[in-house]
Every structure is written in C-alpha cells, then in structure tokens.
Design an enzyme around this catalytic site. Structure first.
Site, mmCIF file in Angstrom:
data_model
loop_
_atom_site.group_PDB
_atom_site.id
_atom_site.type_symbol
_atom_site.label_atom_id
_atom_site.label_comp_id
_atom_site.label_asym_id
_atom_site.label_seq_id
_atom_site.Cartn_x
_atom_site.Cartn_y
_atom_site.Cartn_z
ATOM 1 N N GLY A 118 1.355 -0.626 0.525
ATOM 2 C CA GLY A 118 0.071 -0.142 0.176
ATOM 3 C C GLY A 118 0.795 0.987 -0.108
ATOM 4 N N ASP A 143 -8.749 -1.762 1.185
ATOM 5 C CA ASP A 143 -9.207 -0.278 1.276
ATOM 6 C C ASP A 143 -9.518 0.074 -0.131
ATOM 7 O OD1 ASP A 143 -8.919 -1.012 4.016
ATOM 8 O OD2 ASP A 143 -6.697 -0.101 4.268
HETATM 9 O O1 F6P Z 1 -5.135 -1.084 5.632
HETATM 10 C C1 F6P Z 1 -5.993 -2.606 5.703
HETATM 11 C C2 F6P Z 1 -5.903 -3.046 6.825
HETATM 12 O O2 F6P Z 1 -7.551 -3.989 7.093
HETATM 13 C C3 F6P Z 1 -7.008 -1.890 7.451
HETATM 14 O O3 F6P Z 1 -8.646 -1.753 6.878
HETATM 15 C C4 F6P Z 1 -7.511 -2.002 8.604
HETATM 16 O O4 F6P Z 1 -7.905 0.028 9.677
HETATM 17 C C5 F6P Z 1 -5.856 -1.641 8.991
HETATM 18 O O5 F6P Z 1 -5.129 -2.522 7.975
HETATM 19 C C6 F6P Z 1 -6.032 -2.924 10.303
HETATM 20 O O6 F6P Z 1 -4.783 -3.211 10.564
HETATM 21 P P1 F6P Z 1 -3.669 -4.103 11.246
HETATM 22 O O7 F6P Z 1 -3.797 -5.463 10.630
HETATM 23 O O8 F6P Z 1 -2.490 -3.444 11.817
HETATM 24 O O9 F6P Z 1 -4.965 -4.627 12.942
#
Ligand code: F6P
Length: 373
Positions: A118, A143
C-alpha cells in the site's frame, strides 16, 4: 533480451487476498525470460535482516487461490525509521537501516525490486529509488484507497465477505426487530462500507467522507419503523466520524509507519441508538475476517494482470535505458485498463470516496441514509 537477470520481490503492509497471485505471476513471467526471482521475507523487515529465498515456478505452483502471502509481511518495518527498541520515554528508538538494506540488495545482486503493498510500502520503496534501485510497485489493499488506481486487488474479496456477513446478520435483525450495526474496515476511506452497504441493502451507510449525526441515523431508523420495517441494518466504516468529532481509535501502534488503528464505532453507535430511541441494538465487528481466505475471481485476475504488467514495465524500462527513477513505476488500473504512473506519485496520498460518487447517489435513490449532519 533484458539485461536484468535477478530481481527481488516483497509484500509489505497488511495481508490481502491476491498477494500470492501477484507473486506467482511475477515469478512465472520472470522465469520465462531467464530472470531469477528472490523472495524477500516479511516485507522490508526481510531486507533489513537479510532473510531472502529464491523462488522458482515450482515454489509458486498452486498458490493462486491461497489468501495471505507466502513471503510473509510486516507493516512495522520502515528502513528509514526502523524501531529497534523502546527508549526510556516509552517512545520507539528509530534508526535508519537504509545502508544495511542496500548491502543486502548488493549481496544478492538484485537489479530491481517488485514491491507489492500500500502507500506505506511505496513510501519505503521511494528510499531505494533515491538510492538508484529500480522499484516497480503493485498496489494492494482491501481498502481500495491507493492514489492513482481505480481499483486494488483484495478490495472485491473484502466487499464480498462483508456483504455475506451483513446478509447473515439481517436474519437476526429481522427476527428480533433489532438494529444491527456492522463495523467494516477501510481506514480513512469508505469504499468497503459503501460497496458492501449497497450490495447488502443496508439501511444506513456511514463513511468517513460524510460526517454523520446520531440524530439523523435515529430518525431514519424510526421512519422505517413507522413504515412497518421494525429492523434496520447500519453498515459503518471504521473511519466514520460524528460531525465535529474524530474517528474512533482502537489502538496506537507506535512502531508502525501508520500508527493509528481505527475501531470502536460499532459498539459506540449501537449503544447510542439504544439509549436515544430505545430500540434493541447489537454490533458486529468484521475485522480481519475481511482480509482472510481465498480471493474472489476478480481479485485473482486483477492480481495476475498487475503482476504481469509489473514485469512488462520492468523489461521495457530496461530496454529503453531509463534511469532508475524514470523506470520506477506503480501499476494501476484506470478507466477500465492497465496503466502505470511514477511510483513516487502515489506516496503519502489516499484516494477517498468523492461525495458525488455515482454509488453514493444510487444508495440515496434506494432510500439509504448516510446520516449526514
Ligand atoms: O489497510 C488494511 C487494514 O485492514 C485496514 O482496513 C485496517 O484499518 C488496518 O489494515 C488494520 O491493521 P492491523 O492489521 O495492523 O490491525
């Protein structure tokens, strides 16, 4: 014939359905052109720690339908600001490990990197472009918020999972005459909530781009009740905000380049609805379920197209004799076709939902409320 003989590939940031399909496409295409692929484990962390392994077509056979990434990933390893520990003030000690990574790149004779990730991953890649390494970016995220591309792989799978979940929650909502609030992911963009909300016929969709009022949300639920619809479904993006307020924060990951983790709107909102209008409410947080499991067909094909295009750009840039900066591109999907833009153009930017997006208008026309203040 390409003069490139060895490339590195890594997956950075959160895992996402379709990552393996890109790895497979890159490795198979590279091999068919006599290019060796070296897999870097756990994103840029593997580059810092010199954890790499060769990938042959045999290694990627059968991974097309696997979720996650066979290489592993990390959303905490920025080579320029690597958190090596925690200081006495409780803050992370940040070190620049770029030279260490450059030594690993040289040791393994990597002539280019394919970075699948990303915006955070692309920002990390920029460090190496500045040091003369050609990097080809492949945009991934559930996202769908990467600047410059109309679509990222992983998004369609997340939308399908969220839609299926909301469909299931509907039976409880209808049987018990309840409000069910379903919290979906998406960071600061409402793409997942908008698409899953429309696909599931949610009655209220809350997205970060349209700040909402709890009163408007409750009015909509009550209006439906007066019309004889004694249940409502609210699809809330984790980043949605009450007008004049801030997004709900679940935790801060100090060592991550993007430290804020959103979450909590589902619980807060269902509590507020019960308190304000006395309708029994429950909430469900879909969380990482949205990133898990096998990718839907569209994500598999998009990921394969992206991987193939990444290799095309790499080989073409090589033949044209471009500088590493000129040859470093981000694969994008635009106007219904493949294209590419300068890699650095997408760094530190996000693509959010335009409030005049046709799907917002379509949702309104089927009586969905955005609870706008
Ligand atoms: O960017 C992908 C995502 O799944 C988002 O939708 C979410 O806010 C974030 O990553 C969650 O991150 P982590 O896996 O670090 O909890």
């Amino acid at each position: 014939m390409s003069t490139i003989t060895r490339i590195g590939v890594l997956t950075g940031g959160g895992d996402c359905p379709g990552l393996n399909a890109v790895i497979r496409a890159v490795v198979k295409d590279a091999a068919s052109h006599g290019i060796e692929t070296i897999g870097i484990e756990d994103g840029f962390l593997g580059l810092i720690e010199d954890r790499v392994r060769p990938l042959s077509p045999r290694d990627v056979s059968g991974i097309l339908l696997q979720g996650g990434t066979i290489l592993g990933s990390s959303n905490k390893a920025n080579p320029r600001k690597f958190a090596s520990g925690v200081g006495p003030d409780g803050k992370p000690i940040l070190e620049d490990r770029t030279d260490q990574c450059m030594a690993v790149i040289e040791k393994h004779r990597l002539q280019a990197l394919v970075v699948i990730g990303g915006d955070g991953t692309m920002s990390c890649a920029e460090t190496f472009v500045n040091r003369g390494i050609r990097c080809i970016g492949v945009p991934k995220t559930i996202d769908n918020d990467i600047y410059g591309t109309d679509l990222t792989f992983g998004f369609s799978t997340a939308v399908q999972i969220a839609t299926d979940a909301i469909d299931r929650v509907r039976t409880t909502a209808a049987s018990h005459h309840r409000v069910m609030v379903v919290e979906v992911m998406g960071r600061n963009a409402g793409w997942i909530a908008l698409h899953a909300g429309v696909a599931s016929g949610s009655d209220v969709i809350l997205i970060p781009e349209i700040p909402f009022s709890i009163e408007r949300v409750c009015e909509h639920i009550q209006r439906r009740a007066r019309e004889g619809k004694k249940f409502s479904i609210v699809c809330a993006a984790e980043g949605a905000k009450i007008a004049g307020g801030n997004a709900f924060i679940e935790r801060v990951v100090a060592t991550s380049p993007d430290p804020i983790r959103l979450g909590g709107i589902g619980k807060a909102l269902s509590g507020m609805i019960e308190e304000k209008i006395g309708v029994e409410s429950r909430y469900v947080v879909l969380g990482h379920v949205q990133r898990g499991g096998t990718p839907v067909a569209l994500d598999r094909t998009l990921a394969t197209l992206f991987g193939d295009h990444a290799m095309e750009i790499l080989k073409a840039g090589d033949k044209k004799g471009l500088t590493p900066r000129e040859a470093s591109r981000l694969v994008v999907w635009r106007g219904g076709g493949l294209s590419d833009i300068p890699l650095t153009e997408a760094c530190n930017k996000q693509r959010t939902v335009p409030i005049d997006h046709p799907l917002v208008a379509a949702a309104r026309s089927v009586a969905t409320s955005f609870g706008e203040a």
